[in-house]
Design a protein around this motif. Structure first.
Motif, short mmCIF file in Angstrom:
data_model
loop_
_atom_site.label_atom_id
_atom_site.label_comp_id
_atom_site.label_asym_id
_atom_site.label_seq_id
_atom_site.Cartn_x
_atom_site.Cartn_y
_atom_site.Cartn_z
N MET A 1 0.81 -1.10 -0.04
CA MET A 1 0.09 -0.12 0.13
C MET A 1 1.08 1.46 -0.16
SD MET A 1 -2.85 1.41 2.72
CE MET A 1 -3.90 -0.18 2.73
N ASN A 2 0.66 2.11 -0.99
CA ASN A 2 1.32 3.33 -0.85
C ASN A 2 0.62 4.53 -0.21
OD1 ASN A 2 -0.54 4.40 -2.79
ND2 ASN A 2 0.50 3.59 -4.59
N ASN A 3 1.16 5.73 -0.25
CA ASN A 3 0.54 6.92 0.67
C ASN A 3 -0.51 7.08 -0.08
OD1 ASN A 3 2.49 6.72 2.59
ND2 ASN A 3 3.92 8.52 1.49
N GLN A 4 -0.80 7.02 -1.46
CA GLN A 4 -1.92 7.68 -2.19
C GLN A 4 -3.06 6.69 -1.78
OE1 GLN A 4 -1.45 7.88 -6.49
NE2 GLN A 4 -3.29 8.74 -6.78
N ARG A 5 -2.94 5.44 -1.80
CA ARG A 5 -3.99 4.60 -1.39
C ARG A 5 -4.12 4.73 -0.11
NH1 ARG A 5 -8.43 2.40 -2.07
NH2 ARG A 5 -8.93 0.04 -1.45
N LEU A 6 -3.31 4.89 0.91
CA LEU A 6 -3.80 5.08 2.16
C LEU A 6 -4.79 6.41 2.44
CD1 LEU A 6 -3.51 4.46 5.33
CD2 LEU A 6 -1.45 5.52 5.44
N ALA A 8 -6.64 7.89 0.42
CA ALA A 8 -7.76 7.61 -0.28
C ALA A 8 -8.74 6.75 0.79
CB ALA A 8 -7.83 6.91 -1.52
N LEU A 9 -8.15 5.81 1.25
CA LEU A 9 -8.98 5.01 2.47
C LEU A 9 -9.33 5.89 3.41
CD1 LEU A 9 -6.98 1.66 2.61
CD2 LEU A 9 -9.15 2.25 1.65
#
Length: 259
Positions: A1-6, A8-9
């Motif tokens: 998981m990258n920062n962008q996905r985190l 977004a969550l």
């Protein structure tokens, strides 16, 4: 998981509402001061002197606190006693912004409570004395169980998912009875796109159709894969539980994180 996905969550959490079902305990802390101790005239024993009282929601209440800290909307469903400890528990949940309207108060049930005496010694050292537990040790009455299951079925369509905290070790004496567990399986089958995540101290291997979150010891005990200190055994236990439930399984492994 990258920062962008985190990120977004995280941005979705304030728009998410979940149901927390299970055993809500009151964590009751008594701050004691040894320098103020007296001798009981009746027994000759040391009489501890309480200088502070702190209470907070525990067990399933800890789950609600963590979710609310992430700004997730939470509705609580459980069974507590019609007593002062129940009042304190509900007050703590409300203060955290939890919807407690569905919580059932039963006159013939205890509000489960962990009482934790914290002794401050004259040298300033503080340590916990023997904990005192209040739990229900007789089965949940059938009429309360009926009300609980009916409320569960009425609430579940309007939430994004559920977290289940099965804390009480004595079978059918807590909120998650055999019948409630069967109702969860029925809901999981009826709403396959809604996650139901379960934490259970001694019965994690009895759940079907839901995601399980045991620790390493609980997973190995449920799957019968051997020593919980053996990473291969723990991973095998997680895979066995995943195959049994048909849903993702998350095994917590202390400092190693989660598998």
């Amino acid at each position: 998981m990258n920062n962008q996905r985190l990120e977004a969550l995280l941005t979705q959490f304030p728009h998410t509402h979940v149901l927390v079902l299970g055993d809500f305990f009151l964590d009751l802390y008594l701050d004691l001061d040894r320098s103020l101790s007296e001798t009981s005239l009746e027994t000759g024993l040391e009489a501890y002197q309480v200088v502070g009282v702190r209470a907070s929601p525990g067990a399933a209440g800890t789950v609600t606190s963590n979710l609310r800290a992430l700004d997730v909307g939470v509705t609580a469903l459980g069974v507590i006693g019609d007593d002062g400890r129940g009042y304190e528990l509900l007050r703590g949940l409300r203060a955290r912004g939890v919807d407690v309207a569905p919580v059932i108060r039963a006159a013939d049930r205890f509000t489960p409570t962990y009482t934790k005496p914290m002794m401050r010694e004259p040298d300033g050292r503080t340590h916990e004395l023997n904990r005192m537990d209040i739990k229900n040790r007789v089965p949940l009455p059938a009429d309360v169980e009926d009300q609980l299951i009916a409320t569960l079925f009425s609430l579940f369509p309007d939430v994004e998912g559920a977290v289940v905290a099965d804390q009480v070790q004595e079978r059918n004496c807590g909120v998650v009875t055999d019948r409630v567990r069967a109702a969860l399986f029925e809901l999981a089958a009826a709403y396959p796109d809604k996650p139901i995540v379960v934490d259970s101290r001694v019965r994690i291997g009895e759940y079907e159709g839901v995601s399980c979150k045991p620790n390493a010891r609980e997973a190995c005990a449920a799957a019968g894969t051997g020593d919980a200190s053996d990473p291969d055994a723990v991973q095998a236990a997680g895979r066995a539980l995943q195959q049994r439930t048909g849903r993702p399984t998350f095994v917590t492994v202390g400092a190693e994180g989660v598998w």
